[in-house]
Motif scaffolding. Structure first.
Motif, short mmCIF file in Angstrom:
data_model
loop_
_atom_site.label_atom_id
_atom_site.label_comp_id
_atom_site.label_asym_id
_atom_site.label_seq_id
_atom_site.Cartn_x
_atom_site.Cartn_y
_atom_site.Cartn_z
N GLN A 104 -5.64 14.12 -7.45
CA GLN A 104 -6.06 12.92 -8.16
C GLN A 104 -4.97 11.85 -8.14
O GLN A 104 -5.26 10.66 -8.01
CB GLN A 104 -6.43 13.27 -9.60
N ALA A 105 -3.72 12.27 -8.27
CA ALA A 105 -2.61 11.31 -8.23
C ALA A 105 -2.57 10.58 -6.89
O ALA A 105 -2.33 9.37 -6.83
CB ALA A 105 -1.29 12.03 -8.49
N LEU A 106 -2.82 11.32 -5.80
CA LEU A 106 -2.84 10.70 -4.48
C LEU A 106 -3.94 9.66 -4.37
O LEU A 106 -3.74 8.56 -3.85
CB LEU A 106 -3.03 11.77 -3.41
N THR A 107 -5.12 10.01 -4.87
CA THR A 107 -6.24 9.07 -4.75
C THR A 107 -6.05 7.85 -5.64
O THR A 107 -6.38 6.73 -5.25
CB THR A 107 -7.58 9.76 -5.10
N VAL A 108 -5.49 8.04 -6.83
CA VAL A 108 -5.24 6.89 -7.71
C VAL A 108 -4.22 5.95 -7.07
O VAL A 108 -4.33 4.73 -7.16
CB VAL A 108 -4.76 7.36 -9.09
N ALA A 109 -3.22 6.53 -6.38
CA ALA A 109 -2.22 5.71 -5.69
C ALA A 109 -2.89 4.87 -4.61
O ALA A 109 -2.55 3.69 -4.42
CB ALA A 109 -1.13 6.59 -5.09
N VAL A 110 -3.84 5.46 -3.89
CA VAL A 110 -4.56 4.71 -2.85
C VAL A 110 -5.45 3.65 -3.48
O VAL A 110 -5.53 2.51 -2.99
CB VAL A 110 -5.40 5.68 -1.98
N VAL A 111 -6.12 3.99 -4.57
CA VAL A 111 -6.97 3.02 -5.26
C VAL A 111 -6.15 1.80 -5.69
O VAL A 111 -6.57 0.65 -5.52
CB VAL A 111 -7.65 3.66 -6.50
N ALA A 112 -4.97 2.05 -6.25
CA ALA A 112 -4.12 0.95 -6.70
C ALA A 112 -3.76 0.02 -5.56
O ALA A 112 -3.71 -1.21 -5.73
CB ALA A 112 -2.86 1.52 -7.34
N ASP A 136 7.56 11.00 -1.32
CA ASP A 136 6.49 11.75 -0.67
C ASP A 136 5.11 11.23 -1.07
O ASP A 136 4.20 11.13 -0.25
CB ASP A 136 6.59 13.24 -1.01
N LEU A 137 4.95 10.89 -2.34
CA LEU A 137 3.67 10.35 -2.80
C LEU A 137 3.38 9.02 -2.10
O LEU A 137 2.24 8.77 -1.68
CB LEU A 137 3.70 10.15 -4.32
N ALA A 138 4.40 8.17 -1.98
CA ALA A 138 4.21 6.87 -1.33
C ALA A 138 3.87 7.05 0.15
O ALA A 138 3.00 6.36 0.69
CB ALA A 138 5.47 6.02 -1.49
N MET A 139 4.55 7.99 0.82
CA MET A 139 4.29 8.23 2.24
C MET A 139 2.87 8.75 2.44
O MET A 139 2.16 8.32 3.36
CB MET A 139 5.30 9.23 2.80
N ALA A 140 2.44 9.68 1.58
CA ALA A 140 1.09 10.23 1.70
C ALA A 140 0.04 9.14 1.44
O ALA A 140 -0.98 9.07 2.14
CB ALA A 140 0.90 11.38 0.71
N ALA A 141 0.29 8.27 0.47
CA ALA A 141 -0.64 7.18 0.18
C ALA A 141 -0.72 6.23 1.37
O ALA A 141 -1.80 5.72 1.70
CB ALA A 141 -0.21 6.43 -1.08
#
Length: 294
Positions: free
Chosen positions: A269-277, A140-145
């Motif tokens: 914050q976890a979602l945004t850090v995933a996008v930043v990466a 889910d985190l990967a899909m949202a990113a």
């Protein structure tokens, strides 16, 4: 008036039961919807508490739980409860169990001072943060990113106590160089601004009980026109769930004045850090740009 679910072959395991509850939730009465939310948010407590205790916590009579179980094909609530007990055999400790353990670890204190209030909030926040680790999947985190990274414009909506979460998202995503539009309720323009969304955009919506009508309506409209929705809410039975491409459930176990935003903030914050990466091509130490001048 909504009809109650009609009797059917009863689900044989916890996962099948939850699927059936989700399928029927919109057709249930208000009483049965309230029961459904409690069952899905507190599975460990349902496994170990008596029906009378559970009913008291929900503010209703135990007979309502018995009829709910019978409507799903069980002889009574105890037969439904067996599914929760089997799940508990392999499940992690529940929210209330975590609070008790943490409270003991942090020197359980009956302190009504200012420090005592801080202690209670910290204990509950730690338990909530542990809870989202188990509830949130990497998929889910990967899909949202993916949705956030690929969007032309990211629309953000969250009202009342959800507003700080979307404000944080707007700040970080803007610093990252993403085009963001906050659907601010000020001036009554949020609904009109939302009508500028396109299928190449994305909507991030945050809403908790009692869900703001405008947020729910905008999420439903976004889904109708093909805008992918990433939602953060308090239940998989939230009115945002049916329209969301990805739903992150952050249950609120105590509807009191002191409800904390620590868990949804951490998730945001976890979602945004995933996008930043992804944007920086650096999955080991992504850095969000900071404002260095005025």
């Amino acid at each position: 008036m909504k009809q109650q679910p009609t009797p059917t072959a009863s689900p044989k395991d916890y996962e099948e039961l939850i699927r059936l509850i989700h399928e029927r939730h919109d057709q249930m009465s208000k009483t049965y919807q309230k029961i459904s939310v409690y069952l899905t948010q507190n599975p460990n407590e349902v496994a170990v508490q008596s029906v009378n205790t559970i009913a008291e916590r929900c503010g209703m009579h135990a007979s309502s739980f018995v009829r709910f179980a019978q409507a799903l094909g069980y002889k009574g609530f105890k037969e439904l409860q067996v599914l929760f007990q089997k799940r508990l055999a392999t499940a992690a400790p529940g929210f209330e169990a975590r609070i008790k353990a943490l409270d003991n670890e942090l020197m359980n204190r009956e302190d009504r001072s200012e420090y005592g209030f801080l202690h209670d909030l910290v204990v509950r926040d730690i338990a909530s943060l542990q809870d989202i680790l188990e509830r949130t999947s990497g998929e889910d985190l990967a899909m949202a990113a993916d949705v956030i990274e690929g969007a032309d414009t990211i629309y953000l909506i969250g009202q009342l106590r959800s507003a700080p979460v979307v404000e944080l998202l707007r700040y970080i995503l803007t610093m990252l160089g993403k085009r963001c539009v906050l659907l601010d309720p000020g001036g009554g323009l949020a609904t009109h601004m939302a009508r500028t969304m396109k299928s190449t955009d994305a909507l991030i919506a945050v809403s908790f009980r009692f869900y703001a009508n405008e947020v729910v309506n905008i999420v439903e409209e976004a889904q109708k026109i093909g805008v992918p929705v990433v939602a953060i809410s308090d239940s998989t039975l939230s009115p945002l769930a049916k329209s969301a491409k990805v739903l992150f459930s952050v249950p609120e176990h105590d509807y009191t004045f002191s409800r904390s935003l620590a868990a949804p903030m951490c998730l945001a914050q976890a979602l945004t850090v995933a996008v930043v990466a992804r944007v920086q091509k650096d999955d080991t130490a992504p850095r969000i740009p900071t404002v260095t001048g005025i």
